[in-house]
Design an enzyme around this catalytic site. Structure first.
Site, PDB file in Angstrom:
ATOM      1  N   GLY A   9       0.829  -1.209   0.000  1.00 49.06           N
ATOM      2  CA  GLY A   9       0.000   0.000   0.000  1.00 49.06           C
ATOM      3  C   GLY A   9       0.859   1.252   0.000  1.00 49.06           C
ATOM      4  O   GLY A   9       1.943   1.261   0.570  1.00 49.06           O
ATOM      5  N   ARG A  47       0.868  -4.771  -5.949  1.00 47.38           N
ATOM      6  CA  ARG A  47       1.052  -6.080  -5.322  1.00 47.38           C
ATOM      7  C   ARG A  47       1.283  -7.056  -6.472  1.00 47.38           C
ATOM      8  O   ARG A  47       0.582  -6.991  -7.475  1.00 47.38           O
ATOM      9  CB  ARG A  47      -0.189  -6.450  -4.510  1.00 47.38           C
ATOM     10  CG  ARG A  47      -0.500  -5.367  -3.451  1.00 47.38           C
ATOM     11  CD  ARG A  47      -1.583  -5.783  -2.492  1.00 47.38           C
ATOM     12  NE  ARG A  47      -2.154  -4.611  -1.828  1.00 47.38           N
ATOM     13  CZ  ARG A  47      -1.688  -4.074  -0.695  1.00 47.38           C
ATOM     14  NH1 ARG A  47      -0.650  -4.601  -0.081  1.00 47.38           N
ATOM     15  NH2 ARG A  47      -2.264  -3.024  -0.165  1.00 47.38           N
ATOM     16  N   GLY A  74       5.575  -2.673   3.359  1.00 49.05           N
ATOM     17  CA  GLY A  74       5.133  -3.266   4.615  1.00 49.05           C
ATOM     18  C   GLY A  74       5.694  -4.664   4.808  1.00 49.05           C
ATOM     19  O   GLY A  74       6.615  -5.083   4.093  1.00 49.05           O
ATOM     20  N   ASP A  75       5.134  -5.401   5.766  1.00 45.29           N
ATOM     21  CA  ASP A  75       5.748  -6.694   6.106  1.00 45.29           C
ATOM     22  C   ASP A  75       5.658  -7.704   4.964  1.00 45.29           C
ATOM     23  O   ASP A  75       6.547  -8.533   4.801  1.00 45.29           O
ATOM     24  CB  ASP A  75       5.196  -7.250   7.423  1.00 45.29           C
ATOM     25  CG  ASP A  75       3.713  -7.534   7.381  1.00 45.29           C
ATOM     26  OD1 ASP A  75       3.025  -7.018   6.474  1.00 45.29           O
ATOM     27  OD2 ASP A  75       3.231  -8.273   8.254  1.00 45.29           O
ATOM     28  N   THR A  91       4.352   2.184   5.753  1.00 47.09           N
ATOM     29  CA  THR A  91       2.954   1.771   5.922  1.00 47.09           C
ATOM     30  C   THR A  91       2.274   2.699   6.926  1.00 47.09           C
ATOM     31  O   THR A  91       2.881   3.062   7.941  1.00 47.09           O
ATOM     32  CB  THR A  91       2.842   0.297   6.394  1.00 47.09           C
ATOM     33  OG1 THR A  91       1.515   0.073   6.876  1.00 47.09           O
ATOM     34  CG2 THR A  91       3.800  -0.048   7.501  1.00 47.09           C
ATOM     35  N   ASP A  96      -0.021   1.866   8.808  1.00 47.33           N
ATOM     36  CA  ASP A  96      -0.603   1.078   9.902  1.00 47.33           C
ATOM     37  C   ASP A  96       0.286   0.955  11.145  1.00 47.33           C
ATOM     38  O   ASP A  96      -0.196   0.596  12.208  1.00 47.33           O
ATOM     39  CB  ASP A  96      -0.934  -0.346   9.418  1.00 47.33           C
ATOM     40  CG  ASP A  96      -1.827  -0.335   8.198  1.00 47.33           C
ATOM     41  OD1 ASP A  96      -2.612   0.620   8.048  1.00 47.33           O
ATOM     42  OD2 ASP A  96      -1.737  -1.276   7.377  1.00 47.33           O
ATOM     43  N   ASP A 153       2.345  -1.340  11.834  1.00 46.34           N
ATOM     44  CA  ASP A 153       2.196  -2.717  12.333  1.00 46.34           C
ATOM     45  C   ASP A 153       3.481  -3.527  12.160  1.00 46.34           C
ATOM     46  O   ASP A 153       3.439  -4.727  11.907  1.00 46.34           O
ATOM     47  CB  ASP A 153       1.019  -3.410  11.615  1.00 46.34           C
ATOM     48  CG  ASP A 153       1.169  -3.389  10.101  1.00 46.34           C
ATOM     49  OD1 ASP A 153       2.108  -2.752   9.599  1.00 46.34           O
ATOM     50  OD2 ASP A 153       0.351  -4.023   9.422  1.00 46.34           O
ATOM     51  N   ARG A 189     -24.884  14.643  19.256  1.00 42.80           N
ATOM     52  CA  ARG A 189     -24.908  13.329  18.617  1.00 42.80           C
ATOM     53  C   ARG A 189     -23.808  12.418  19.117  1.00 42.80           C
ATOM     54  O   ARG A 189     -22.791  12.877  19.627  1.00 42.80           O
ATOM     55  CB  ARG A 189     -24.698  13.495  17.107  1.00 42.80           C
ATOM     56  CG  ARG A 189     -25.974  13.735  16.393  1.00 42.80           C
ATOM     57  CD  ARG A 189     -25.756  13.796  14.893  1.00 42.80           C
ATOM     58  NE  ARG A 189     -26.998  14.221  14.292  1.00 42.80           N
ATOM     59  CZ  ARG A 189     -27.085  14.927  13.187  1.00 42.80           C
ATOM     60  NH1 ARG A 189     -26.017  15.273  12.523  1.00 42.80           N
ATOM     61  NH2 ARG A 189     -28.278  15.268  12.712  1.00 42.80           N
ATOM     62  N   ARG A 195      -5.700  -1.632   9.295  1.00 38.72           N
ATOM     63  CA  ARG A 195      -5.787  -3.089   9.081  1.00 38.72           C
ATOM     64  C   ARG A 195      -5.933  -3.784  10.428  1.00 38.72           C
ATOM     65  O   ARG A 195      -6.759  -3.404  11.229  1.00 38.72           O
ATOM     66  CB  ARG A 195      -4.606  -3.591   8.271  1.00 38.72           C
ATOM     67  CG  ARG A 195      -4.674  -3.056   6.841  1.00 38.72           C
ATOM     68  CD  ARG A 195      -4.183  -4.048   5.865  1.00 38.72           C
ATOM     69  NE  ARG A 195      -2.787  -4.358   6.105  1.00 38.72           N
ATOM     70  CZ  ARG A 195      -2.042  -5.035   5.277  1.00 38.72           C
ATOM     71  NH1 ARG A 195      -2.535  -5.482   4.147  1.00 38.72           N
ATOM     72  NH2 ARG A 195      -0.787  -5.286   5.549  1.00 38.72           N
ATOM     73  N   GLU A 205     -14.314   9.570  23.472  1.00 39.40           N
ATOM     74  CA  GLU A 205     -14.839   9.005  24.719  1.00 39.40           C
ATOM     75  C   GLU A 205     -14.574   7.497  24.802  1.00 39.40           C
ATOM     76  O   GLU A 205     -14.440   6.935  25.884  1.00 39.40           O
ATOM     77  CB  GLU A 205     -16.337   9.292  24.843  1.00 39.40           C
ATOM     78  CG  GLU A 205     -16.672  10.697  25.344  1.00 39.40           C
ATOM     79  CD  GLU A 205     -16.398  11.808  24.329  1.00 39.40           C
ATOM     80  OE1 GLU A 205     -16.242  11.501  23.137  1.00 39.40           O
ATOM     81  OE2 GLU A 205     -16.328  12.978  24.739  1.00 39.40           O
ATOM     82  N   ARG A 253     -24.640   8.295  14.694  1.00 42.30           N
ATOM     83  CA  ARG A 253     -24.226   8.350  13.283  1.00 42.30           C
ATOM     84  C   ARG A 253     -22.897   7.633  13.108  1.00 42.30           C
ATOM     85  O   ARG A 253     -22.092   7.566  14.033  1.00 42.30           O
ATOM     86  CB  ARG A 253     -24.033   9.796  12.814  1.00 42.30           C
ATOM     87  CG  ARG A 253     -25.268  10.659  12.890  1.00 42.30           C
ATOM     88  CD  ARG A 253     -26.315  10.211  11.895  1.00 42.30           C
ATOM     89  NE  ARG A 253     -27.646  10.564  12.395  1.00 42.30           N
ATOM     90  CZ  ARG A 253     -28.302  11.667  12.082  1.00 42.30           C
ATOM     91  NH1 ARG A 253     -27.774  12.512  11.238  1.00 42.30           N
ATOM     92  NH2 ARG A 253     -29.476  11.913  12.599  1.00 42.30           N
ATOM     93  N   ARG A 267      -4.881   7.791   3.566  1.00 42.16           N
ATOM     94  CA  ARG A 267      -3.672   7.316   2.884  1.00 42.16           C
ATOM     95  C   ARG A 267      -2.928   8.415   2.141  1.00 42.16           C
ATOM     96  O   ARG A 267      -1.724   8.328   1.960  1.00 42.16           O
ATOM     97  CB  ARG A 267      -4.064   6.267   1.839  1.00 42.16           C
ATOM     98  CG  ARG A 267      -3.975   4.886   2.336  1.00 42.16           C
ATOM     99  CD  ARG A 267      -3.965   3.939   1.151  1.00 42.16           C
ATOM    100  NE  ARG A 267      -4.121   2.595   1.618  1.00 42.16           N
ATOM    101  CZ  ARG A 267      -3.138   1.901   2.161  1.00 42.16           C
ATOM    102  NH1 ARG A 267      -1.937   2.418   2.287  1.00 42.16           N
ATOM    103  NH2 ARG A 267      -3.351   0.679   2.582  1.00 42.16           N
TER     104      ARG A 267
END
Ligand code: ATP
Length: 327
Positions: A16, A77, A107-108, A131, A133, A135, A168, A177, A193, A251, A260
């Site tokens: 990505g 990819r 990434g990995d 990445t 993420d 991760d 709201r 991911r 919250e 909502r 991204r």
């Protein structure tokens, strides 16, 4: 580790896209040229290696890109690269140009590919964690994470304005991911919250009782940030809340791909520049098959197979902060 000298290196972006990849490409190209190396750009990740979409880069090739999101080398990819036959074609294409070192920004999954390729064909590969993420183990930050979080923060701030105006309850789903870092960082930074992440068990009863408790205190505005990898997605949480607390004006907002893109933050440009610089130094000094990361503001080198296997853990401290500050 090894001591093979490199003279021609290739750089590619894979998996990505992430903001800051361009800053990393720029750093690799300019550091390589500074050291007298020839530097080649490889288009669309491993696909370009197989399709022979490889071209020489100079200092001007990377002018005016540090501030741009996406990746000028494009990314993809590649299923073919998953097979030995595909990797062999890729190797032949590198070999005919004399490319003897690679920098892989991804990434990995991309690191898994790099590890296999390097073991099979003796081409040193250096990975840079690109990445949104976060991760991957071995780095406090990954290229693109800070930009993605800041995009999420900006969006959640805006959502809070409207949540506040209408009393709201908003459920905001962010990317990541199977990692909860974007949710955790953006949730804390916007005073959410509740934050629901895949690293912790989501306790629906506790969530409902905290919302009811807040309602009793006339706290009607609520932001729940949900990581996309959480057991319950934003829509499912919304369905449950609507059933259990029908009086709440609930909502859902799924932030999606806006996280991204965009111009990388200063932090992403800085880490990408440092990591790109360090990747070339690794290839020059014979350090092979590592991922360059930054830990405690110091460059840190993790063997690719460790960066692949290990995931970052979210510490108890962070979880306590969420609990106490959101009350
Ligand atoms: P992101 O985290 O943004 O998804 P990623 O690098 O993890 O990035 P993947 O799609 O998992 O993205 O991997 C990118 C490419 O790396 C794959 O398309 C494939 O070409 C290669 N790759 C991934 N896993 C392997 C593997 N086990 N063996 C060989 N190549 C692989």
């Amino acid at each position: 580790m090894g001591n093979k000298k490199v003279s021609k290196i290739g750089v590619l972006t894979s998996g990505g896209d992430a903001p800051g990849m361009n800053a990393a490409i720029r750093a690799v190209v300019r550091t390589g040229l500074y050291h007298g190396l020839e530097v080649f750009g490889i288009m669309r990740g491993y696909s370009g290696m197989i399709d022979d979409d490889i071209f020489p880069m100079n200092s001007r090739s990377v002018a005016n890109i540090i501030q741009r999101g996406g990746t000028v080398l494009k990314t993809a990819r590649s299923m073919e690269f998953m097979e030995h036959a595909g990797r062999k074609i890729a190797y032949e294409n590198l070999k005919k140009r004399g490319i003897d070192g690679l920098v892989i920004i991804g990434g990995d999954g991309s690191f898994k590919g790099a590890q296999k390729f390097s073991n099979e064909f003796d081409i040193p590969c250096i990975g840079l964690p690109g990445t949104i993420d976060k991760d991957i183990a071995g780095s406090d930050f990954t290229i693109g994470f800070d930009t993605a979080v800041n995009t999420a923060v900006g969006a959640i701030d805006k959502i809070r304005d409207t949540a506040d105006a209408h009393d709201r309850l908003f459920i905001v789903e962010v990317m990541g991911r199977d990692a909860g870092y974007i949710a955790l960082h953006s949730g804390i930074s916007t005073g959410a919250e509740n934050i629901l992440i895949p690293e912790t068990e989501t306790d629906i009863e506790a969530l409902i009782s905290s919302l009811s408790e807040q309602e009793k205190r006339k706290k009607l505005v609520n932001i729940i940030v949900v990581a996309e990898g959480d057991k319950y997605g934003a829509n499912e949480i919304s369905t449950i809340i609507k059933k259990r607390l029908p009086q709440a004006d609930t909502r859902v907002c799924i932030l999606g791909h806006i996280q991204r893109g965009g111009s990388p933050t200063c932090l992403d440009r800085l880490i990408a520049s440092r990591m790109g610089f360090a990747a070339v130094e690794c290839l020059l000094n014979g350090t092979n098959n590592v991922m360059v990361g930054i830990l405690n503001n110091q460059l840190h080198y993790t063997p690719l197979d460790h960066a692949i296997k290990a995931k970052q853990k979210i510490s108890e401290d962070w979880l306590n902060i969420v609990k106490i500050l959101a009350s």
